[in-house]
Enzyme design. Structure first.
Site, PDB file in Angstrom:
ATOM      1  N   TRP A 127       6.893  69.009 -18.011  1.00  0.00           N
ATOM      2  CA  TRP A 127       6.120  67.798 -18.277  1.00  0.00           C
ATOM      3  C   TRP A 127       6.978  66.605 -17.939  1.00  0.00           C
ATOM      4  O   TRP A 127       8.173  66.631 -18.074  1.00  0.00           O
ATOM      5  CB  TRP A 127       5.766  67.698 -19.767  1.00  0.00           C
ATOM      6  CG  TRP A 127       4.556  68.449 -20.159  1.00  0.00           C
ATOM      7  CD1 TRP A 127       4.530  69.669 -20.761  1.00  0.00           C
ATOM      8  CD2 TRP A 127       3.204  68.055 -20.007  1.00  0.00           C
ATOM      9  NE1 TRP A 127       3.244  70.051 -20.975  1.00  0.00           N
ATOM     10  CE2 TRP A 127       2.418  69.072 -20.530  1.00  0.00           C
ATOM     11  CE3 TRP A 127       2.583  66.923 -19.479  1.00  0.00           C
ATOM     12  CZ2 TRP A 127       1.048  69.004 -20.550  1.00  0.00           C
ATOM     13  CZ3 TRP A 127       1.217  66.872 -19.499  1.00  0.00           C
ATOM     14  CH2 TRP A 127       0.477  67.902 -20.023  1.00  0.00           C
ATOM     15  N   THR A 176      -1.470  71.029 -24.493  1.00  0.00           N
ATOM     16  CA  THR A 176      -0.867  72.282 -24.038  1.00  0.00           C
ATOM     17  C   THR A 176      -0.574  72.117 -22.559  1.00  0.00           C
ATOM     18  O   THR A 176      -1.275  71.382 -21.868  1.00  0.00           O
ATOM     19  CB  THR A 176      -1.807  73.485 -24.255  1.00  0.00           C
ATOM     20  OG1 THR A 176      -3.075  73.201 -23.663  1.00  0.00           O
ATOM     21  CG2 THR A 176      -1.995  73.779 -25.730  1.00  0.00           C
ATOM     22  N   ASP A 177       0.449  72.798 -22.073  1.00  0.00           N
ATOM     23  CA  ASP A 177       0.866  72.582 -20.697  1.00  0.00           C
ATOM     24  C   ASP A 177       0.362  73.689 -19.793  1.00  0.00           C
ATOM     25  O   ASP A 177      -0.450  74.528 -20.183  1.00  0.00           O
ATOM     26  CB  ASP A 177       2.383  72.450 -20.629  1.00  0.00           C
ATOM     27  CG  ASP A 177       2.859  71.810 -19.344  1.00  0.00           C
ATOM     28  OD1 ASP A 177       2.127  71.007 -18.751  1.00  0.00           O
ATOM     29  OD2 ASP A 177       3.968  72.149 -18.913  1.00  0.00           O
ATOM     30  N   ARG A 178       0.876  73.689 -18.595  1.00  0.00           N
ATOM     31  CA  ARG A 178       0.411  74.582 -17.537  1.00  0.00           C
ATOM     32  C   ARG A 178       0.318  76.029 -18.014  1.00  0.00           C
ATOM     33  O   ARG A 178       1.283  76.616 -18.486  1.00  0.00           O
ATOM     34  CB  ARG A 178       1.368  74.492 -16.344  1.00  0.00           C
ATOM     35  CG  ARG A 178       0.888  75.227 -15.103  1.00  0.00           C
ATOM     36  CD  ARG A 178       1.981  75.282 -14.045  1.00  0.00           C
ATOM     37  NE  ARG A 178       2.441  73.968 -13.652  1.00  0.00           N
ATOM     38  CZ  ARG A 178       1.905  73.232 -12.674  1.00  0.00           C
ATOM     39  NH1 ARG A 178       0.868  73.690 -11.999  1.00  0.00           N
ATOM     40  NH2 ARG A 178       2.396  72.042 -12.389  1.00  0.00           N
ATOM     41  N   GLU A 188       6.342  73.727 -19.289  1.00  0.00           N
ATOM     42  CA  GLU A 188       6.326  73.562 -20.732  1.00  0.00           C
ATOM     43  C   GLU A 188       5.014  73.994 -21.361  1.00  0.00           C
ATOM     44  O   GLU A 188       4.025  74.171 -20.710  1.00  0.00           O
ATOM     45  CB  GLU A 188       6.574  72.094 -21.080  1.00  0.00           C
ATOM     46  CG  GLU A 188       7.750  71.502 -20.354  1.00  0.00           C
ATOM     47  CD  GLU A 188       8.959  72.364 -20.390  1.00  0.00           C
ATOM     48  OE1 GLU A 188       9.519  72.568 -21.476  1.00  0.00           O
ATOM     49  OE2 GLU A 188       9.358  72.850 -19.346  1.00  0.00           O
TER      50      GLU A 188
END
Length: 541
Positions: free
Chosen positions: A20, A132-134, A530
């Site tokens: 991020w 929330t990330d990838r 992340e």
């Protein structure tokens, strides 16, 4: 054996993702300044405004023809599979797909967002409960915003404009001051992990050898062997029943070469912790010099790796080991200083103190095809970047390395230790909790209209979780062996960074070199980016 196969065959841990954007205040200001300068430059040059991927620009005539409709502050309950998305949060100067980007487009298409506001979610006061990330999933998440909600079929129309990976469960009208972020009491996450992740390091791996050596130095060899007694025969059985028969089937010269590679893998540069800055870890991995392998040898090594992975998938966790997992997880419960379970924090930073309400392993494993999985659920007030994934890794390593469960307590002290982050593959946000908000609504004596929660969507969520989240996790692990590669990389990393997990404890790291400073050691990056969310103040957002 296994650690050496992984280290000898491939770059087991190669960070292929981007973190991020840095979330410190200075970095955020710098990005905003740069974006404003770019907008000024485009305006001066008469260039057409470049809209973000989620924006829709309507003409003045279209906006006027629509007219004004009343907007209400609402909470939108939703779930999603994060596969194929950069993450949850909208990124204005980015043209990659995000969950919120698709949601906002669906809101516009369904008539929930006016054409006048369709170009910028800020006009609708959009706030998410948790980022929330990838690749990270959510069975339940909540966003708050102002919407046009007069259409009784609004939820259906929104879902009709979304992929099956994203579902809106329901919409509740709230008061005008409601914020999905500010009024959330706590969050519950689930982490799915194969039980073979709790197997000890192979005896001939670097970590496996060091654990035995240091147990001897600490006069703890009987204790170490007792703590590993339920898995004592696994690696010998794998060698006798699977590895050696395969080697015996090969041409003698090829068999000798494969055994040599197995026993003497090439040194690897294993990353043991991600820095706060995004790094091109793929390029770093590519720069590691490796002798070329003949096609025949490379094929034999890959076959052997698959044989070892198959043996690990056939492992079934013993009740004693399952109980140890729960005992270790219990060490997290309470208020502790988790500065070693995130990035960019020091022990004296008060924001590193977090409250964990519970952390439990499901008593019954999950069986998918030939692999056994455990479900770990953690309920906390808020989480820092990487915190959950690092907590999972440390718990698994303590069980794998046969050290005492109170080793978790060492990570709460002022000493800086390396705690790698587990793959994001197994992580999902189960639900945010709004008990305080809901209790206040009930005590006001009104109807329960406006309560925030997921209970009424329980059946839909269960079906969605199984189809869109669990099955994706299981398929990706079966296809890419993510957890095998992660732990094999740690087993083969020639560094003292993880030796605090031995019978000697923290002194083993100090004696053999300061953590993370060896010339052949980078910081750990797993295969992805992340996950847990961090706002500008370092908290989950």
């Amino acid at each position: 054996m296994d650690g050496k196969v992984g280290a000898g065959v491939e770059a087991i841990i190669a960070g292929a993702g981007q973190i991020w954007d840095d979330r410190s205040g200075a970095d955020k200001r710098a990005r905003n300044d740069a974006m404003q300068e770019e907008q000024k430059r485009r305006k001066l040059n008469g260039e057409e405004e470049r809209l973000p991927i989620y924006s829709t620009k309507f003409s003045k005539d279209e906006i006027d023809a629509e007219g004004r409709k009343p907007k209400k502050k609402v909470a939108v309950m939703l779930g999603y599979s994060g596969s194929g998305y950069k993450g949850m949060q909208l990124v204005r100067n980015d043209h990659e797909k995000t969950i919120e980007g698709d949601l906002f487009g669906a809101f516009v298409a369904a008539g929930a967002i006016s054409k006048a506001n369709a170009d910028d979610p800020k006009k609708s006061s959009l706030v998410r409960c948790a980022r929330t990330d990838r690749g990270v999933h959510a069975a339940g998440n909540i966003i708050s915003l102002k919407m046009i909600i007069e259409d009784p079929d609004l939820v259906k129309k929104i879902n009709d404009n979304l992929s099956p990976q994203i579902r809106v469960w329901g919409i509740e009208q709230t008061n005008g001051a409601f914020s999905a972020y500010q009024l959330c009491d706590s969050r519950v996450y689930e982490y799915l992990i194969p039980t073979h992740s709790f197997l000890p390091p192979p005896p001939e791996s670097f970590l496996g050898k060091e654990l035995v050596r240091l147990a001897g130095e600490a006069d703890d060899l009987p204790g170490y062997e007792k703590r590993q007694s339920d898995v004592r025969g696994f690696w010998k059985d794998t060698e006798d029943r699977h590895i050696q028969p395969y080697l015996d089937s090969l041409d003698p010269n090829l068999s000798t070469s494969v055994r040599l590679k197995l026993d003497q893998p090439e040194p690897e540069v294993i990353q043991l912790e991600q820095s706060t800055k995004a790094a091109d870890t793929s390029a770093a991995a590519d720069s590691i010099p490796r002798p070329a392998l003949s096609g025949e040898l490379e094929g034999a090594l890959k076959k052997l790796k698959n044989i070892i992975i198959s043996a690990k998938r056939a492992y079934r966790i013993h009740p004693t080991r399952l109980a140890r997992v729960q005992t270790v997880l219990q060490q997290y419960v309470g208020t502790h200083n988790f500065h070693n379970h995130t990035i960019g924090k020091v022990a004296r930073d008060p924001s590193a103190k977090r409250i964990i309400k519970s952390f439990e392993v499901a008593p019954e494993p999950i069986f998918i095809n030939d692999t056994e999985w455990l479900s770990l659920k953690v309920h906390g007030q808020s989480f820092m970047m990487h915190q959950i994934r690092k907590m999972v890794t440390l718990a698994a390593l303590i069980v794998r390395c046969g050290c005492h469960e109170w080793r978790v307590q060492d990570t709460y002290g002022h000493e800086k230790v390396v705690v790698p982050k587990a793959p994001s593959l197994g992580l999902l946000l189960e639900r945010p909790v709004f008990d305080t908000f809901n209790t206040k609504l009930r005590t006001k004596g009104g109807e329960h209209r406006g309560e925030i929660g997921f209970e009424k969507y329980k059946q839909e969520i269960a079906e969605f979780k199984q189809r869109e989240i669990y099955e994706r996790i299981f398929r990706e692990e079966e296809r890419n062996d993510v957890f095998h590669s992660f732990f094999a990389g740690l087993d083969g990393a020639r560094t003292p960074d993880l030796l605090y997990l031995s019978s000697v404890g923290l002194p083993a790291v100090k004696k053999d070199g300061a953590a993370g400073k060896g010339e052949d050691v980078q910081r750990l990056a797993s295969e992805d980016s992340e996950d847990e969310e961090v706002g500008g103040n370092g908290e989950e957002g």
